[in-house]
Design an enzyme around this catalytic site. Structure first.
Site, short mmCIF file in Angstrom:
data_model
loop_
_atom_site.label_atom_id
_atom_site.label_comp_id
_atom_site.label_asym_id
_atom_site.label_seq_id
_atom_site.Cartn_x
_atom_site.Cartn_y
_atom_site.Cartn_z
N ASN A 174 0.82 -1.21 0.00
CA ASN A 174 0.00 0.00 0.00
C ASN A 174 0.86 1.27 0.00
O ASN A 174 2.01 1.23 -0.40
CB ASN A 174 -1.06 -0.02 1.10
CG ASN A 174 -2.40 0.39 0.50
OD1 ASN A 174 -2.54 1.51 0.02
ND2 ASN A 174 -3.36 -0.52 0.47
N HIS A 220 2.47 3.30 2.00
CA HIS A 220 3.82 3.39 2.58
C HIS A 220 4.81 2.60 1.74
O HIS A 220 5.95 3.04 1.51
CB HIS A 220 3.81 2.88 4.03
CG HIS A 220 5.06 3.24 4.76
ND1 HIS A 220 6.08 2.34 5.01
CD2 HIS A 220 5.48 4.43 5.27
CE1 HIS A 220 7.04 2.96 5.66
NE2 HIS A 220 6.72 4.22 5.83
N CYS A 221 4.39 1.47 1.22
CA CYS A 221 5.30 0.60 0.44
C CYS A 221 5.71 1.22 -0.89
O CYS A 221 6.72 0.82 -1.46
CB CYS A 221 4.63 -0.72 0.11
SG CYS A 221 3.82 -1.55 1.46
N ILE A 222 4.92 2.16 -1.40
CA ILE A 222 5.25 2.70 -2.73
C ILE A 222 5.94 4.05 -2.64
O ILE A 222 6.12 4.73 -3.65
CB ILE A 222 3.99 2.79 -3.63
CG1 ILE A 222 3.01 3.87 -3.14
CG2 ILE A 222 3.30 1.44 -3.73
CD1 ILE A 222 1.96 4.24 -4.18
#
Ligand code: KQY
Length: 368
Positions: free
Chosen positions: A353, A355-357
């Protein structure tokens, strides 16, 4: 220009700041692989663009994109967003990008971890991953930041720091045999302390249920500020996420951080359970070597997977039954920031999501 240094951040007086500290900017990588993103990644590109625009109102955003997608990406994003050509295997710059570290004299450098696509040939999510492996170094070249090459496999989403000496991570991920099988828990802790400028570890047991990263902490919990952790919490005792969240909460309540503080836990609602539909699964190209997307599979949805920008918090809208409540809790935690929800199901379908991108570039610090 970016030199590779032979020392370590701790030895040089550098530390990784908390995400809640001031940023200079933010990096995102553009999605395009059709064996992870449905319908040729078009819906995911729309979602990524919305995240980029939302963050760009907090701090300048740079998007890394392949030559194939450069024209399209440049056209759909606002002119104030910088777009640069960098080859990647997929679009998770939190994990393949550098972790930035700063000192108190205006220095900023980056840690380039080894990357093996979340488990290499033992449960990794795709093959090959050599372009991802080079991304951190390229970002550091663009940023003009010197580089530390850390001697361990690690993804940026598998750790959170409070910027004051504390690191939080899950055993499920960092002690997984598919990351650093030859290192003990103590050796992994030592490497983290050396490369993040930290001294205290808080170990949680497991990440979000069915998380394909092997339980990244950034999908489960994060520091709102030193001494305060936001934790995704499933109230429904029959949901396997409940026991995971309860165990994490108990561990956090027993923990002390590097400054000896106890931790206040703020619960975020757990969305769903959210599953992939048949239509969504059928839009993803099936390719040997890439994790398949199947009708009915549970997705690792979590509101903890948000971006904590300098003036804005950008969080995923995932479930209309609890989006509003999640926003209210975040507003309560960050009263000085604007809290913005962005539709994020298409990012979730790819396995992570907001934060991961994203990857923040902290502001330089002087006189601290
Ligand atoms: O959650 C993350 N940090 C990355 C997820 C990667 C999923 C790849 N399909």
């Amino acid at each position: 220009m970016s030199a590779t240094l032979a020392s370590t951040p701790a030895a040089d007086g550098y530390r990784m700041p908390g995400e809640f500290e001031e940023h200079q900017g933010c990096w995102i990588a553009w999605p395009e692989r059709s064996d992870n993103w449905r319908l040729g990644a078009k819906p995911a590109q729309e979602a990524y663009a919305a995240v980029a625009e939302a963050i760009n109102l907090s701090e300048p955003v740079t998007v890394a994109v392949s030559d194939r997608q450069f024209e399209h990406c440049r056209t759909v994003l606002s002119p104030s967003i910088r777009v640069v050509e960098i080859s990647t295997d997929d679009a998770w710059i939190r994990d393949m990008g550098p972790s930035f570290v700063v000192d108190g004299s205006g220095g900023r450098r980056g840690v380039d971890w080894h990357f093996n696509a979340w488990g290499g040939l033992d449960g990794g999510l795709y093959f090959p991953w050599d372009r991802d492996e080079r991304v951190a170094r390229k970002v550091l070249e663009v940023e003009g930041a010197d580089r530390y090459r850390a001697p361990i496999v690690l993804e940026g989403g598998s750790i959170h720091v409070d910027g004051e000496g504390t690191v939080m991570a899950t055993e499920e991920c960092l002690l997984n045999a598919n990351r650093n099988p030859d290192l003990s828990r103590e050796q992994i802790e030592q490497a983290l302390f050396e490369y993040l400028g930290a001294e205290k570890m808080i170990w949680l047991r497991r990440g979000v249920y069915n998380d394909e990263t092997d339980g990244h902490v950034d999908n489960l919990a994060c520091f709102a500020r030193p001494g305060v952790v936001l934790l995704t919490y499933a109230e429904d005792e029959s949901d396997p996420q409940h026991a995971i969240s309860r165990d994490a909460e108990e561990r956090l309540q027993r923990a002390r951080d590097a400054r000896g503080r106890s931790i206040e836990v703020v619960r975020l609602p757990s969305p769903g359970p959210i599953t992939i539909t048949a239509e969504e699964a059928s839009g993803v190209d099936a390719v040997a070597g890439t994790l398949p997307r199947r009708d009915g599979d549970r997705l690792a949805a979590s509101y903890a997977n948000f971006y904590l920008g300098t003036t804005r918090v950008v969080f995923p809208l995932l479930d209309e039954r609890c989006d509003e409540r999640a926003g209210e809790i975040l507003r309560g935690c960050f009263p000085e920031r604007e809290v913005i929800g962005v539709p994020a199901r298409e990012i979730l379908l790819g396995g992570g999501n907001i934060h991961c991108i994203t990857q923040q570039v902290p502001a330089r610090r002087e006189g601290v």
